[in-house]
Motif scaffolding. Structure first.
Motif, PDB file in Angstrom:
ATOM      1  N   PHE A 196       3.630  10.232  -9.311  1.00 20.09           N
ATOM      2  CA  PHE A 196       3.708   8.924  -8.642  1.00 20.09           C
ATOM      3  C   PHE A 196       3.018   8.965  -7.279  1.00 20.09           C
ATOM      4  CE2 PHE A 196       5.843   5.591  -6.198  1.00 20.09           C
ATOM      5  CZ  PHE A 196       5.721   4.533  -7.068  1.00 20.09           C
ATOM      6  N   TYR A 197       2.257   7.910  -6.976  1.00 20.95           N
ATOM      7  CA  TYR A 197       1.587   7.810  -5.670  1.00 20.95           C
ATOM      8  C   TYR A 197       1.947   6.458  -5.063  1.00 20.95           C
ATOM      9  CZ  TYR A 197      -2.183   7.428  -2.218  1.00 20.95           C
ATOM     10  OH  TYR A 197      -2.896   7.277  -1.060  1.00 20.95           O
ATOM     11  N   GLN A 198       2.476   6.486  -3.873  1.00 26.26           N
ATOM     12  CA  GLN A 198       2.899   5.216  -3.259  1.00 26.26           C
ATOM     13  C   GLN A 198       1.852   4.738  -2.262  1.00 26.26           C
ATOM     14  OE1 GLN A 198       6.971   5.347  -2.454  1.00 26.26           O
ATOM     15  NE2 GLN A 198       7.163   3.147  -2.132  1.00 26.26           N
ATOM     16  N   MET A 199       1.513   3.457  -2.392  1.00 29.15           N
ATOM     17  CA  MET A 199       0.508   2.869  -1.491  1.00 29.15           C
ATOM     18  C   MET A 199       1.217   1.848  -0.609  1.00 29.15           C
ATOM     19  SD  MET A 199      -2.897   0.780  -2.613  1.00 29.15           S
ATOM     20  CE  MET A 199      -3.886   2.142  -3.161  1.00 29.15           C
ATOM     21  N   ASP A 200       1.033   1.988   0.681  1.00 28.27           N
ATOM     22  CA  ASP A 200       1.676   1.032   1.581  1.00 28.27           C
ATOM     23  C   ASP A 200       0.741  -0.165   1.779  1.00 28.27           C
ATOM     24  OD1 ASP A 200       3.766   0.171   3.041  1.00 28.27           O
ATOM     25  OD2 ASP A 200       3.338   1.355   4.822  1.00 28.27           O
ATOM     26  N   LEU A 201       1.318  -1.343   1.900  1.00 28.47           N
ATOM     27  CA  LEU A 201       0.489  -2.542   2.069  1.00 28.47           C
ATOM     28  C   LEU A 201       1.013  -3.375   3.224  1.00 28.47           C
ATOM     29  CD1 LEU A 201      -0.043  -3.916  -1.549  1.00 28.47           C
ATOM     30  CD2 LEU A 201      -1.602  -2.570  -0.195  1.00 28.47           C
ATOM     31  N   PRO A 202       0.121  -4.042   3.944  1.00 26.62           N
ATOM     32  CA  PRO A 202       0.601  -4.911   5.025  1.00 26.62           C
ATOM     33  C   PRO A 202       1.243  -6.169   4.464  1.00 26.62           C
ATOM     34  CG  PRO A 202      -1.785  -5.097   4.792  1.00 26.62           C
ATOM     35  CD  PRO A 202      -1.340  -4.049   3.818  1.00 26.62           C
ATOM     36  N   GLN A 203       1.945  -6.887   5.332  1.00 26.23           N
ATOM     37  CA  GLN A 203       2.580  -8.156   4.909  1.00 26.23           C
ATOM     38  C   GLN A 203       2.014  -9.334   5.700  1.00 26.23           C
ATOM     39  OE1 GLN A 203       6.452  -7.609   3.354  1.00 26.23           O
ATOM     40  NE2 GLN A 203       5.058  -6.171   2.384  1.00 26.23           N
ATOM     41  N   THR A 204       1.080  -9.033   6.578  1.00 26.48           N
ATOM     42  CA  THR A 204       0.407 -10.102   7.330  1.00 26.48           C
ATOM     43  C   THR A 204      -1.093  -9.831   7.239  1.00 26.48           C
ATOM     44  OG1 THR A 204       0.312  -8.881   9.398  1.00 26.48           O
ATOM     45  CG2 THR A 204       2.306 -10.208   9.025  1.00 26.48           C
ATOM     46  N   LYS A 205      -1.869 -10.733   7.848  1.00 22.54           N
ATOM     47  CA  LYS A 205      -3.326 -10.525   7.773  1.00 22.54           C
ATOM     48  C   LYS A 205      -3.941 -10.416   9.172  1.00 22.54           C
ATOM     49  CE  LYS A 205      -3.512 -12.083   3.109  1.00 22.54           C
ATOM     50  NZ  LYS A 205      -3.914 -13.028   2.072  1.00 22.54           N
ATOM     51  N   GLN A 263      -6.856   2.087   6.205  1.00 27.07           N
ATOM     52  CA  GLN A 263      -6.375   3.473   6.208  1.00 27.07           C
ATOM     53  C   GLN A 263      -5.752   3.824   4.863  1.00 27.07           C
ATOM     54  OE1 GLN A 263      -8.238   3.931   9.129  1.00 27.07           O
ATOM     55  NE2 GLN A 263      -7.007   5.751   8.777  1.00 27.07           N
ATOM     56  N   GLU A 264      -5.004   2.873   4.305  1.00 25.45           N
ATOM     57  CA  GLU A 264      -4.364   3.125   3.005  1.00 25.45           C
ATOM     58  C   GLU A 264      -5.421   3.336   1.921  1.00 25.45           C
ATOM     59  OE1 GLU A 264      -1.351   3.680   1.657  1.00 25.45           O
ATOM     60  OE2 GLU A 264      -0.632   3.834   3.696  1.00 25.45           O
ATOM     61  N   PHE A 265      -6.444   2.483   1.930  1.00 23.30           N
ATOM     62  CA  PHE A 265      -7.489   2.628   0.905  1.00 23.30           C
ATOM     63  C   PHE A 265      -8.255   3.950   1.104  1.00 23.30           C
ATOM     64  CE2 PHE A 265      -8.123  -2.149  -0.464  1.00 23.30           C
ATOM     65  CZ  PHE A 265      -6.846  -2.137  -1.012  1.00 23.30           C
ATOM     66  N   PRO A 283      -5.472  -8.327  12.587  1.00 19.88           N
ATOM     67  CA  PRO A 283      -6.414  -7.198  12.673  1.00 19.88           C
ATOM     68  C   PRO A 283      -5.696  -5.855  12.470  1.00 19.88           C
ATOM     69  CG  PRO A 283      -6.834  -8.774  14.433  1.00 19.88           C
ATOM     70  CD  PRO A 283      -5.594  -9.235  13.729  1.00 19.88           C
ATOM     71  N   MET A 284      -4.479  -5.757  12.970  1.00 19.80           N
ATOM     72  CA  MET A 284      -3.706  -4.520  12.796  1.00 19.80           C
ATOM     73  C   MET A 284      -3.426  -4.266  11.308  1.00 19.80           C
ATOM     74  SD  MET A 284      -2.468  -2.344  14.791  1.00 19.80           S
ATOM     75  CE  MET A 284      -1.231  -2.181  16.031  1.00 19.80           C
ATOM     76  N   ALA A 285      -3.084  -5.360  10.601  1.00 25.89           N
ATOM     77  CA  ALA A 285      -2.778  -5.242   9.173  1.00 25.89           C
ATOM     78  C   ALA A 285      -4.041  -4.810   8.408  1.00 25.89           C
ATOM     79  CB  ALA A 285      -2.277  -6.580   8.646  1.00 25.89           C
ATOM     80  N   ARG A 286      -5.165  -5.365   8.818  1.00 20.86           N
ATOM     81  CA  ARG A 286      -6.432  -4.998   8.157  1.00 20.86           C
ATOM     82  C   ARG A 286      -6.712  -3.515   8.368  1.00 20.86           C
ATOM     83  NH1 ARG A 286     -11.550  -4.000   8.781  1.00 20.86           N
ATOM     84  NH2 ARG A 286     -13.040  -4.815   7.249  1.00 20.86           N
ATOM     85  N   HIS A 287      -6.478  -3.052   9.592  1.00 13.51           N
ATOM     86  CA  HIS A 287      -6.693  -1.643   9.917  1.00 13.51           C
ATOM     87  C   HIS A 287      -5.798  -0.766   9.022  1.00 13.51           C
ATOM     88  CE1 HIS A 287      -7.475   1.899  12.299  1.00 13.51           C
ATOM     89  NE2 HIS A 287      -6.168   2.090  12.396  1.00 13.51           N
ATOM     90  N   ILE A 335     -14.514  -3.867   0.658  1.00  9.26           N
ATOM     91  CA  ILE A 335     -13.390  -3.809  -0.296  1.00  9.26           C
ATOM     92  C   ILE A 335     -12.108  -4.290   0.406  1.00  9.26           C
ATOM     93  CG2 ILE A 335     -11.929  -2.239  -1.655  1.00  9.26           C
ATOM     94  CD1 ILE A 335     -14.480  -0.642  -2.303  1.00  9.26           C
ATOM     95  N   VAL A 336     -11.887  -3.814   1.630  1.00 11.88           N
ATOM     96  CA  VAL A 336     -10.686  -4.229   2.371  1.00 11.88           C
ATOM     97  C   VAL A 336     -10.709  -5.751   2.566  1.00 11.88           C
ATOM     98  CG1 VAL A 336      -9.498  -4.058   4.595  1.00 11.88           C
ATOM     99  CG2 VAL A 336     -10.398  -1.994   3.501  1.00 11.88           C
TER     100      VAL A 336
END
Ligand code: BJ8
Length: 423
Positions: free
Chosen positions: A161-170, A180-182, A172-176, A334-335
């Protein structure tokens, strides 16, 4: 169907459970899909894929594995297929569209968990999903609370199993953070395969996935015609198969059926009658084999002309810009593409309401049915503002909450029939 018993044994499936699942699925498919009239001939390919979804397709994936490819399973359209393909791996969507082994599931998850989450637990506990068992790695993404907390339990059941974290807003910090996650995902895949992803690999991955999304977009646009050239059920099925099939072959077959649909439109031939009430579905994803609500809607004589859903337009509509000539530039593209997904886990999420309005206009919908899975807070909470905004534009809305059981079929039919009559 050929005999795949040995393959299923090798994958560790539970034969009794698996046979029961295949029997149920086969019967549901026959009664829901094969009884439809005026189906385009091109659907025969997708019927075939479905009939071999646990057979030939799994055999193909195992052959790919023998040739050195890794199979990456996932549950969410946030997991970037472009990157998976660039790493020389194959992406598959995992089963999450039917109830299975519910008693076992409720020993590890609270009863009031959405059906989609309970479903993938049930498929794992009942040992009936060959896609899960064939996967070399399963990616779970932190979207809603239900998924991210349930993954704490799920990862104990799957070694890979690999867990990917995702932001909940859009912001600039969330994009960053997403970038990093990708990037971490790229590193994980490179570590698994022992191979570095090059610019050419990534461009090729983007091209393959863009072509698939363009074909699905073409299919969506053709549904604007009256009479609609394809039923909503068949169009949904194609969107569901997008997560299982070989992407290049799938794209060819979608384009082939689109050629046929264009001819049908010229001849004003449709899957349903001209002037049939036109419904847009919006809300939670309908993972394979979740066909309950669409079959109820279309059995009233209405036609579904679009899905504002991750298994539908929300998941497929934006392309990735492939013009950059550096890995960094392509990763940025891609991001940017993935951050346009307007899932209800984001706040604020005005883009989604705007998109529903756009789709209603584009496909000439007479009304919108908002589909929320019971206990899905993000979509059910958002359904109130969706309804308010659509009603301001005089678009009729029916908000429904349901699950994967058959218990509310009668009640749902009554509400859908009443809605279809007034639109
Ligand atoms: S990008 S919609 S595929 S998260 S139904 S599990 S939200 S409680 S599925 Fe989804 Fe990715 Fe978003 Fe799309 Fe939670 Fe709701 Fe259950 Fe859901």
């Amino acid at each position: 169907m050929a005999d795949y018993t040995q393959m299923w044994t090798d994958l560790g499936l539970n034969h009794d459970n698996h046979n029961a699942l295949l029997d149920n699925l086969g019967q549901a498919y026959q009664s829901i899909f094969m009884t439809q009239e005026n189906r385009p001939e091109g659907m025969s390919y997708f019927d075939f894929v479905m009939s071999e979804a646990h057979g030939l397709r799994i055999q193909e994936l195992r052959e790919e594995q023998e040739a050195g490819r890794k199979i990456i399973g996932s549950f969410c359209v946030f997991v970037p297929e472009e990157i998976i393909l660039a790493a020389g791996c194959t992406a598959v969507g995992l089963c999450a569209g039917a109830d299975f082994a519910q008693e076992e599931v409720e020993k590890v998850l609270p009863r009031n968990t959405c059906s989609l989450i309970k479903s993938f637990f049930g498929f794992k506990l009942g040992k009936v999903c060959p896609y899960m068992e064939v996967s070399d790695m399963i990616v779970g993404e932190n979207t809603c609370d239900g998924k991210k907390k349930s993954f704490e339990v799920f990862k104990e059941m799957v070694p890979n199993f690999y867990q990917m974290d995702l932001p909940q807003t859009k912001t600039p910090m969330a994009r960053h953070m997403l970038k990093q996650e990708f990037k971490s995902f790229v590193e994980k895949l490179e570590e698994m395969t022992g191979k570095r992803i090059t610019i050419e690999d990534l461009k090729q991955g983007i091209a393959t996935v863009n072509a698939k999304r363009q074909a699905l977009r073409r299919l969506s646009m053709l549904r604007a015609a009256d009479p609609a050239p394809i039923s909503g059920l068949d169009a949904l099925l194609i969107n569901q198969i997008a997560f299982l099939d070989n992407p290049i072959r799938f794209t060819e077959k979608v384009n082939a059926i689109c050629d046929e649909l264009e001819l049908l439109i010229k001849e004003t031939k449709g899957a349903k009658k001209a002037k049939a009430p036109r419904v847009l579905i919006s809300g939670c994803p309908m993972a394979i084999p979740n066909w309950k609500l669409p079959s109820i809607i279309e059995s009233t004589g209405a036609v579904i002309v679009g899905e504002e859903s991750c298994i539908g337009e929300r998941g497929q509509r934006n392309l990735t810009d492939d013009s950059a000539d550096s890995l960094e530039g392509l990763m940025n593209a891609i991001v940017d593409r993935y951050l346009k997904i307007d899932c209800a886990v984001f706040t604020p999420n005005q883009e989604r309401v705007n998109h529903i309005k756009e789709m209603s206009q584009q496909y000439n919908a007479d009304g919108v049915i908002h589909y929320g899975l019971q206990f899905c807070q993000p979509y059910i909470m958002e359904s109130f503002s969706v309804e308010k905004e659509l009603e301001k534009q005089n678009i009729s809305v029916l908000r429904l909450e349901t699950d994967y059981s058959q218990e509310d079929m009668g009640q749902l039919s009554t509400r859908v029939e009443a809605f279809v009559e007034i639109i």
